[in-house]
Write a protein that holds these residues in place. Structure first.
Motif, PDB file in Angstrom:
ATOM      1  N   ASP A 216      61.835   9.350  44.128  1.00  0.00           N
ATOM      2  CA  ASP A 216      63.158   9.847  43.720  1.00  0.00           C
ATOM      3  C   ASP A 216      64.260   9.342  44.651  1.00  0.00           C
ATOM      4  O   ASP A 216      65.404   9.136  44.217  1.00  0.00           O
ATOM      5  N   ASN A 217      63.914   9.143  45.916  1.00  0.00           N
ATOM      6  CA  ASN A 217      64.900   8.681  46.897  1.00  0.00           C
ATOM      7  C   ASN A 217      65.149   7.179  46.830  1.00  0.00           C
ATOM      8  O   ASN A 217      66.129   6.679  47.395  1.00  0.00           O
ATOM      9  N   TYR A 218      64.257   6.459  46.157  1.00  0.00           N
ATOM     10  CA  TYR A 218      64.356   4.995  46.120  1.00  0.00           C
ATOM     11  C   TYR A 218      65.515   4.577  45.231  1.00  0.00           C
ATOM     12  O   TYR A 218      65.581   4.933  44.056  1.00  0.00           O
ATOM     13  N   SER A 219      66.404   3.801  45.789  1.00  0.00           N
ATOM     14  CA  SER A 219      67.570   3.329  45.033  1.00  0.00           C
ATOM     15  C   SER A 219      67.573   1.813  44.875  1.00  0.00           C
ATOM     16  O   SER A 219      68.578   1.234  44.464  1.00  0.00           O
ATOM     17  N   GLY A 220      66.445   1.186  45.191  1.00  0.00           N
ATOM     18  CA  GLY A 220      66.361  -0.265  45.107  1.00  0.00           C
ATOM     19  C   GLY A 220      66.091  -0.741  43.692  1.00  0.00           C
ATOM     20  O   GLY A 220      66.082   0.036  42.732  1.00  0.00           O
ATOM     21  N   SER A 221      65.817  -2.030  43.578  1.00  0.00           N
ATOM     22  CA  SER A 221      65.591  -2.654  42.272  1.00  0.00           C
ATOM     23  C   SER A 221      64.103  -2.630  41.937  1.00  0.00           C
ATOM     24  O   SER A 221      63.272  -2.132  42.697  1.00  0.00           O
ATOM     25  N   GLU A 226      61.027  -6.474  46.826  1.00  0.00           N
ATOM     26  CA  GLU A 226      61.722  -5.295  47.336  1.00  0.00           C
ATOM     27  C   GLU A 226      60.805  -4.075  47.306  1.00  0.00           C
ATOM     28  O   GLU A 226      60.781  -3.273  48.248  1.00  0.00           O
ATOM     29  N   ILE A 227      60.024  -3.938  46.241  1.00  0.00           N
ATOM     30  CA  ILE A 227      59.048  -2.847  46.157  1.00  0.00           C
ATOM     31  C   ILE A 227      57.980  -3.001  47.228  1.00  0.00           C
ATOM     32  O   ILE A 227      57.588  -2.025  47.882  1.00  0.00           O
ATOM     33  N   MET A 228      57.500  -4.215  47.423  1.00  0.00           N
ATOM     34  CA  MET A 228      56.493  -4.466  48.457  1.00  0.00           C
ATOM     35  C   MET A 228      56.996  -4.037  49.821  1.00  0.00           C
ATOM     36  O   MET A 228      56.283  -3.377  50.591  1.00  0.00           O
TER      37      MET A 228
END
Length: 343
Positions: A216-221, A226-228
């Motif tokens: 929920d805190n993740y605001s990336g793409s 980027e996920i890695m």
């Protein structure tokens, strides 16, 4: 960064003809025939060979472990590394049994090891940051981990290895793997989270709630790298680099359990051709592994209820792979044996 090509398919008819003309009913050796075809295709040879097998174990600590998402405390990572080095871990007896070399790599353990010749030092940082609140690693650290993982495989290749497997050690890495799985596949997080090293139902629920907060805190793409970097571990990213380098070098890659399957998932999202070089050793007991294999559309060789990691499932599958190579090289053809074809 990598140049990975699918093997040429021109050799496939000749390989299939050789397999079909061995002294057996056509298709009667089942998966062994499929494996022999794949390995011959990878090596572009009618007489494939497995040379100097190596299992590389990348190890690192995870900041998310501070949230109590694992049954094991963080110091277990370094303790298990000493057990690897002393030959007492599960992967050690399997390596001895099957003649596989072990390489142990410190990719980011939160401990200052003395200089130990058998421990390869590629420490990026003393553990990742806690991804509940921030990215586990920077983009630069991630790229460094990819390079380090690849360099280890280059060393193995230069030492004569052409078949390689990967394992991992790092308290908290099933949590990180669950995040990669949900982000890269879209499978709901609850289906990706399991007991890891032995959590009970209350522990699994706490793990799920903690990871949901992180998600929920993740605001990336949704970009793979980027996920890695945001949710991964240094040992996981090193394994991705190792797998990609192994495919670039046209090595046979044996894939282990839940964590390493998430690593090949990430690798395949970057370079889909890497899957051509992969043999999936087993389906383990960790929640989500079966679904992950189905997403990748691959068939594991074994189902032994394993959830140890370390490369153990890959090494259990190695004799099956060896049998496939022996089949295509050692069985006589109908003409050699002077037997009339009976199909």
């Amino acid at each position: 960064m990598f140049h990975i090509e699918s093997p040429s398919k021109q050799i496939l008819p000749a390989l299939q003809e050789k397999i079909d003309n061995l002294t057996k009913p056509k298709g009667s050796l089942g998966r062994l025939e499929e494996l022999a075809l794949q390995i011959g295709w990878i090596q572009q040879s009618l007489n494939p060979a497995l040379r100097h097998p190596v299992n590389v174990i990348y190890a690192a600590d995870h900041g998310i472990a501070d949230e109590g998402v694992s049954q094991s405390p963080k110091e277990v990572t370094r303790q298990v590394i000493h057990n690897f080095l002393n030959g007492g871990a599960g992967i050690c007896f399997l390596a001895r049994q099957h003649g596989v070399e072990l390489k142990i790599v410190d990719g980011g353990v939160d401990f200052d090891f003395p200089k130990i010749p058998q421990l390869i030092d590629r420490k990026v940082h003393k553990g990742t940051r806690n991804f509940r609140y921030e990215a586990a690693m920077t983009a630069e650290e991630m790229e460094q981990a990819v390079r380090y993982g690849a360099e280890i495989v280059t060393d193995c290749y230069n030492e004569g290895c052409n078949v390689i497997s990967f394992g991992e050690m790092g308290v908290g890495n099933t949590a990180a793997s669950s995040m990669w799985m949900t982000c890269l596949t879209g499978i709901p997080l609850a289906a990706c989270v399991g007991a890891g090293s032995g959590l009970d139902k209350v522990g699994v629920l706490h793990k799920l709630n903690t990871l949901q907060q992180a998600l929920d805190n993740y605001s990336g793409s949704d970009e793979v790298k980027e996920i890695m970097a945001y949710f991964g571990g240094y040992e996981m990213v090193m394994a991705v680099g190792g797998m990609l380098r192994a495919a670039e070098l046209k090595m046979v890659i044996l894939i282990d359990g839940f964590i390493m399957t998430n690593c090949i998932l990430a690798a395949s999202r970057l370079y889909p051709e890497v899957l051509d070089y992969c043999i999936f050793g087993h389906c383990g007991d960790e929640s989500g592994h079966k679904q992950l294999l189905e997403v990748l559309r691959v068939k594991p060789l074994l189902n032994l209820g394993l959830r140890l990691g370390e490369g153990s499932g890959a090494l259990c599958a190695y004799p099956v792979v060896d049998s496939a190579v022996r089949m295509i090289n050692e069985m006589h053809s109908f003409s050699q044996a002077a037997i009339t074809k009976y199909f």
